[in-house]
Structures are given as structure tokens and as C-alpha cells.
Design a protein around this motif. Structure first.
Motif, PDB file in Angstrom:
ATOM      1  N   VAL A 138       0.698  -1.136  -0.070  1.00  0.00           N
ATOM      2  CA  VAL A 138      -0.235  -0.169  -0.058  1.00  0.00           C
ATOM      3  C   VAL A 138       0.941   1.219   0.405  1.00  0.00           C
ATOM      4  O   VAL A 138       0.610   2.298  -0.612  1.00  0.00           O
ATOM      5  CB  VAL A 138      -1.146   0.316   1.229  1.00  0.00           C
ATOM      6  CG1 VAL A 138      -1.587   1.351   1.133  1.00  0.00           C
ATOM      7  CG2 VAL A 138      -1.925  -0.539   1.194  1.00  0.00           C
ATOM      8  N   SER A 139       1.953   1.297   0.604  1.00  0.00           N
ATOM      9  CA  SER A 139       2.700   2.635   0.520  1.00  0.00           C
ATOM     10  C   SER A 139       3.331   2.799  -0.630  1.00  0.00           C
ATOM     11  O   SER A 139       3.285   3.693  -0.930  1.00  0.00           O
ATOM     12  CB  SER A 139       3.620   2.392   1.418  1.00  0.00           C
ATOM     13  OG  SER A 139       4.832   2.979   1.673  1.00  0.00           O
TER      14      SER A 139
ATOM     15  N   VAL B  99       0.979   3.857  -3.268  1.00  0.00           N
ATOM     16  CA  VAL B  99       0.382   5.352  -2.648  1.00  0.00           C
ATOM     17  C   VAL B  99       1.571   6.177  -3.680  1.00  0.00           C
ATOM     18  O   VAL B  99       1.202   7.431  -3.777  1.00  0.00           O
ATOM     19  CB  VAL B  99       0.931   5.830  -1.114  1.00  0.00           C
ATOM     20  CG1 VAL B  99       0.759   7.246  -0.650  1.00  0.00           C
ATOM     21  CG2 VAL B  99      -0.335   5.087  -0.163  1.00  0.00           C
TER      22      VAL B  99
ATOM     23  N   GLY C  47       0.739   5.241   4.765  1.00  0.00           N
ATOM     24  CA  GLY C  47       0.570   3.977   3.590  1.00  0.00           C
ATOM     25  C   GLY C  47       0.583   2.471   4.506  1.00  0.00           C
ATOM     26  O   GLY C  47       0.711   1.630   5.123  1.00  0.00           O
TER      27      GLY C  47
ATOM     28  N   HIS D 208      -1.056   2.294   8.418  1.00  0.00           N
ATOM     29  CA  HIS D 208      -2.443   2.028   7.921  1.00  0.00           C
ATOM     30  C   HIS D 208      -3.135   1.396   9.195  1.00  0.00           C
ATOM     31  O   HIS D 208      -4.460   1.145   9.040  1.00  0.00           O
ATOM     32  CB  HIS D 208      -2.842   1.976   6.553  1.00  0.00           C
ATOM     33  CG  HIS D 208      -3.201   0.900   6.341  1.00  0.00           C
ATOM     34  ND1 HIS D 208      -1.798   0.919   4.904  1.00  0.00           N
ATOM     35  CD2 HIS D 208      -3.562   0.202   5.342  1.00  0.00           C
ATOM     36  CE1 HIS D 208      -2.016  -1.137   4.240  1.00  0.00           C
ATOM     37  NE2 HIS D 208      -3.384  -1.162   4.925  1.00  0.00           N
TER      38      HIS D 208
ATOM     39  N   HIS E  64      -8.544   5.693   6.618  1.00  0.00           N
ATOM     40  CA  HIS E  64      -8.681   4.963   5.639  1.00  0.00           C
ATOM     41  C   HIS E  64      -9.560   3.662   4.793  1.00  0.00           C
ATOM     42  O   HIS E  64      -9.235   3.033   4.398  1.00  0.00           O
ATOM     43  CB  HIS E  64      -7.188   3.772   5.429  1.00  0.00           C
ATOM     44  CG  HIS E  64      -6.770   3.207   6.312  1.00  0.00           C
ATOM     45  ND1 HIS E  64      -6.791   2.745   7.719  1.00  0.00           N
ATOM     46  CD2 HIS E  64      -7.342   1.887   6.115  1.00  0.00           C
ATOM     47  CE1 HIS E  64      -6.940   2.035   8.067  1.00  0.00           C
ATOM     48  NE2 HIS E  64      -7.276   0.978   7.306  1.00  0.00           N
TER      49      HIS E  64
ATOM     50  N   VAL F  47      -4.254   7.412   0.293  1.00  0.00           N
ATOM     51  CA  VAL F  47      -4.460   5.994   1.202  1.00  0.00           C
ATOM     52  C   VAL F  47      -5.419   5.221   1.264  1.00  0.00           C
ATOM     53  O   VAL F  47      -5.178   4.432   1.164  1.00  0.00           O
ATOM     54  CB  VAL F  47      -4.045   6.795   2.932  1.00  0.00           C
ATOM     55  CG1 VAL F  47      -3.463   5.322   3.541  1.00  0.00           C
ATOM     56  CG2 VAL F  47      -2.764   7.063   2.934  1.00  0.00           C
TER      57      VAL F  47
ATOM     58  N   ASN G 110      -4.934   1.353  -0.461  1.00  0.00           N
ATOM     59  CA  ASN G 110      -5.971   0.258   0.045  1.00  0.00           C
ATOM     60  C   ASN G 110      -6.738  -0.805  -0.553  1.00  0.00           C
ATOM     61  O   ASN G 110      -7.110  -1.167  -0.256  1.00  0.00           O
ATOM     62  CB  ASN G 110      -6.369   0.724   1.957  1.00  0.00           C
ATOM     63  CG  ASN G 110      -6.417  -0.717   2.485  1.00  0.00           C
ATOM     64  OD1 ASN G 110      -6.004  -1.225   3.076  1.00  0.00           O
ATOM     65  ND2 ASN G 110      -7.855  -0.351   2.903  1.00  0.00           N
TER      66      ASN G 110
END
Length: 402
Positions: free
Chosen positions: A244-245, A248, A269, A272, A337, A353, A357
Motif C-alpha cells: 500500500v505504501s 501510494v 500507507g 495504516h 482509511h 491512502v 488500500n
């Protein structure tokens, strides 16, 4: 629902400083209960008589240092938020400071800055709305890491050939290490002019010597119980957080954000799902029940959490991040999120973010129902942007799988 007293205790041996605080905060006397003490003993006696939500202590007190006072507060009043005033920067704070203070505030502190910190703490506590969780999270001093990452870090710190870049890369891959390092680097003890959102940057500013001392001498890092890892699939949580990071970052670049602009969303991210780690390690039995309930009812974990705890892992993770003084934009992005109704194209930091996700989960074959439908993105973004973001997600995930 429970109500808070909104009570603050200021402890300072300088009577002039206490008078200044009384004067600067007099407009809040109707909203906050303000208490003042000139030493640790007086502060502890006052806390025996009245409930206190936030303790703000000077480091240098007569009779007992501020760090020792906060240690006693943590032991006897674990739900209280503990803030420590620091009059000077130092390269490595003591173990008492690292383990017992939530935030470190530079002194002198401007009036508006202090009010902002206090208001944010009260806001975080009201959003959590669960006194048992508040006490549990407030008592935490560290967050554990995956054993493999922990051992990699210890080996690197003991190696004469490891570089700052090597150490930073390890920290950036770990939820617990990143959170703790960013708590410390953003504290007043290091005297930095602005908040830092990048774990790698944090390590480069601290340097290997300081990180080594924090890890080996002060024990700010620890490792997860293998049984907890297996039961709650925490290795998958780490992997998902990194994915996810990274996504982003790709979405932010496509939105023409520069590196400084997307560092905070990238941090959010990575962190989260921090709340899941907190619940799995701090309340294992209850979280086991919640995970099973989600599976039995066929609902997302965050809904099962909300039914049982009156809040979910997003709120819990944001509470810890805010408590530890991490950048507030990242705190908000983590808190929201799973909140589709709170998203807006005007808050791209939060939306990135949320979208990253959502897009990753929407492609997860194990997810059922419409809980991770991307329809909400159609209402927030133009069709071309949504199409572009979906294509970026597929390309990014294919690259990660290769």
C-alpha cells in the motif's frame, strides 16, 4: 459512551512558568480543568484526589526528575497522556524518557503550539471512545517487529560495514521500528526545525551511533512472538502495508506530487494497519474472538472491530500515532482509511491512502461482497483518473509479484 474530564496537570518548579501557563490558558478555564504543581510529590498527591487526562511536566524538577514522575504516572495512571517539556536538545534521550513520555515538547513553547498539542490529544481520545483501549495503548512504550527484521537490524548495527542507508532501509520496512524512530526524531530532544515523515530520513538525521544506542542500550526495538505472527498472519500484514505504501507513491507521482508532498501519505500507507498490530499484541484473546466473528459473519474485520470495541484498527492506529507525536496529516490519513464518506479530492493526502488500500483489496480474491468496491472513487475523481489509477495498481502489483 463515556465523557472525559478534560483535565490537565502542569508540573514545573519554576513558579514564573506556572504563572505564565495560567495566564496563557485562562480562556480555556470553562473547557478544561487546569491543575498546577511545583514538584513531583505535589503532582502525585493531586492525581490521587482528581482525575487527570494529560500530564505536562518539565524535565528538571526539585526532588524527582520529570521523567521519573512520568514513570510513576504510567505505572499508577496508565490512561493519562504524558508530555515532557525539554529545554534543550540532546543526541540520545535517557531510557526513562524514551519509555515513559508520549511526546517531548520544546521549551519555551509558543502558546498556540501548546494549545494545538493539547486540543489534538483531547480530539484523539474522544475519537477512540473506549477507556480500556485508551489505557492499554497509553501504557505502550514500544511496538514489536518481525523476528527476521529485528535480527537483521541488530546484525547491521553490530557490523562495522553497515551504512546509514542500510539501517534506514531496514527501518523503512518495519511498522514498529518506523513508528518508534519517527516518534523520537520528531521530539524536542533532537531539536529539528520541522516534522519528519520518512523513516530513512529519520535514520540519516539521527545517525548510526544514536540508532545503535536506542536499539541496543535502550531497547526501543523488540520482536514479535512467533505464535502471534502465525495466528494473526502478521507477515501478510507487513507485506500488505509495504504494498500500500509503495502504491501510494506511484499514485502520488501520477498526481504530480513531489517527494516532499508524498512522504506523509507514504508513511500513512505503511502504518495504516498499525492498529491491527496493537490489538494482536496487546489484547490477543479479544482480537482472536473478533477475527473469528468477522470470518463467521462474512464481514470486513474493521466492521467486526467496531461492533465489539466501538472503534476499529484505523482509529486505534491513529490514536497511537497521534499520541506519539507523528505528523498529524499522517494520523488523519490512517484514521480515515476505511471512511469512504470522509474522503475528498481536496484532501489528496488522505484520499491516496484510502484509494491505495481500496484498490489493493479490491483485487484480493479472498475479499467478499461490495465492501471494497471502487465505485466511491468514481464520485471523487474523474473517470480518466480512476481508470489511470486502476491501471497503475495492476502494473504495480504485477511488478511486485514478478
Amino acid at each position: 459512551m463515556y465523557t472525559e474530564t478534560h483535565a490537565i496537570l502542569f508540573v514545573d518548579s519554576d513558579s514564573n512558568q506556572l504563572r505564565s501557563l495560567r495566564r496563557n490558558l485562562r480562556e480555556f478555564r470553562d473547557k478544561w480543568q487546569l491543575h498546577f504543581a511545583e514538584d513531583a510529590q505535589q503532582a502525585l498527591e493531586l492525581m490521587q484526589q482528581a482525575a487527570v487526562d494529560i500530564v505536562v511536566s518539565e524535565t528538571q524538577l526539585s526532588g524527582m526528575p520529570g521523567s521519573e514522575l512520568l514513570k510513576q504516572v504510567q505505572l499508577h495512571y496508565p490512561s493519562a497522556t504524558r508530555l515532557l517539556f525539554s529545554g534543550q536538545a540532546m543526541r540520545t534521550p535517557s531510557q526513562e524518557v524514551v519509555n515513559h513520555a508520549h511526546q517531548f515538547i520544546a521549551k519555551p513553547c509558543e502558546r498556540d503550539r501548546l494549545i494545538d498539542i493539547l486540543q489534538r490529544v483531547f480530539h484523539l481520545r474522544s475519537r477512540l471512545n473506549n477507556p480500556a483501549l485508551e489505557e492499554m495503548i497509553s501504557s505502550m512504550g514500544t511496538l514489536p517487529s518481525l523476528p527476521s527484521t529485528y535480527q537483521e537490524m541488530i546484525t547491521a548495527l553490530r557490523s562495522e560495514s553497515a551504512t546509514v542507508k542500510d539501517i534506514g532501509s531496514i527501518v523503512a520496512q518495519d511498522i514498529g521500528m518506523s513508528t518508534k524512530i519517527l516518534q523520537l526524531v520528531n521530539s524536542a530532544f533532537f531539536g529539528l526545525p520541522r516534522q519528519i515523515a520518512s523513516p530513512e530520513h529519520a535514520v540519516s538525521l539521527l545517525g548510526i551511533e544514536t540508532v545503535t544506542n536506542l536499539a541496543l542500550a535502550l531497547g526501543v526495538f523488540s520482536q514479535l512472538d512467533p505464535d502471534v505472527i502465525d495466528e494473526f498472519k502478521l507477515e501478510q500484514l507487513w507485506h500488505h502495508s509495504m504494498i500500500v505504501s509503495g502504491l501510494v507513491q506511484h499514485l502520488a507521482k501520477a498526481s504530480e506530487l513531489d517527494q516532499q508532498q508524498y512522504q506523509i501519505p507514504m508513511l500513512a500507507g505503511l502504518l495504516h494497519d498499525l492498529g491491527k498490530l496493537v490489538l494482536a499484541t496487546q489484547d490477543r484473546e479479544e482480537y482472536r474472538r473478533i477475527v473469528q466473528q468477522a470470518a463467521d459473519d462474512g464481514i470486513p474485520l474493521y466492521e467486526a472491530e467496531s461492533e465489539s470495541l466501538w472503534c476499529n484498527h484505523a482509529t486505534i492506529g491513529a490514536f497511537l500515532m497521534g499520541l506519539w507525536g507523528l505528523p498529524y496529516s499522517a494520523v488523519e490519513a490512517v484514521a480515515l482509511h476505511h471512511s469512504a464518506e470522509r474522503q475528498s479530492s481536496e484532501r489528496l493526502d488522505c484520499l491516496l491512502v484510502y484509494a491505495a488500500n481500496l484498490l489493493v483489496e479490491s483485487l484480493n480474491p479472498s475479499q467478499q461482497g461490495d465492501y471494497y468496491s471502487t465505485d466511491i472513487l468514481e464520485a471523487l475523481l474523474t473517470p480518466d483518473v480512476v481508470k489511470k489509477w486502476k491501471a497503475i495498481t495492476l502494473e504495480y502489483l504485477d511488478g511486485q509479484a514478478a
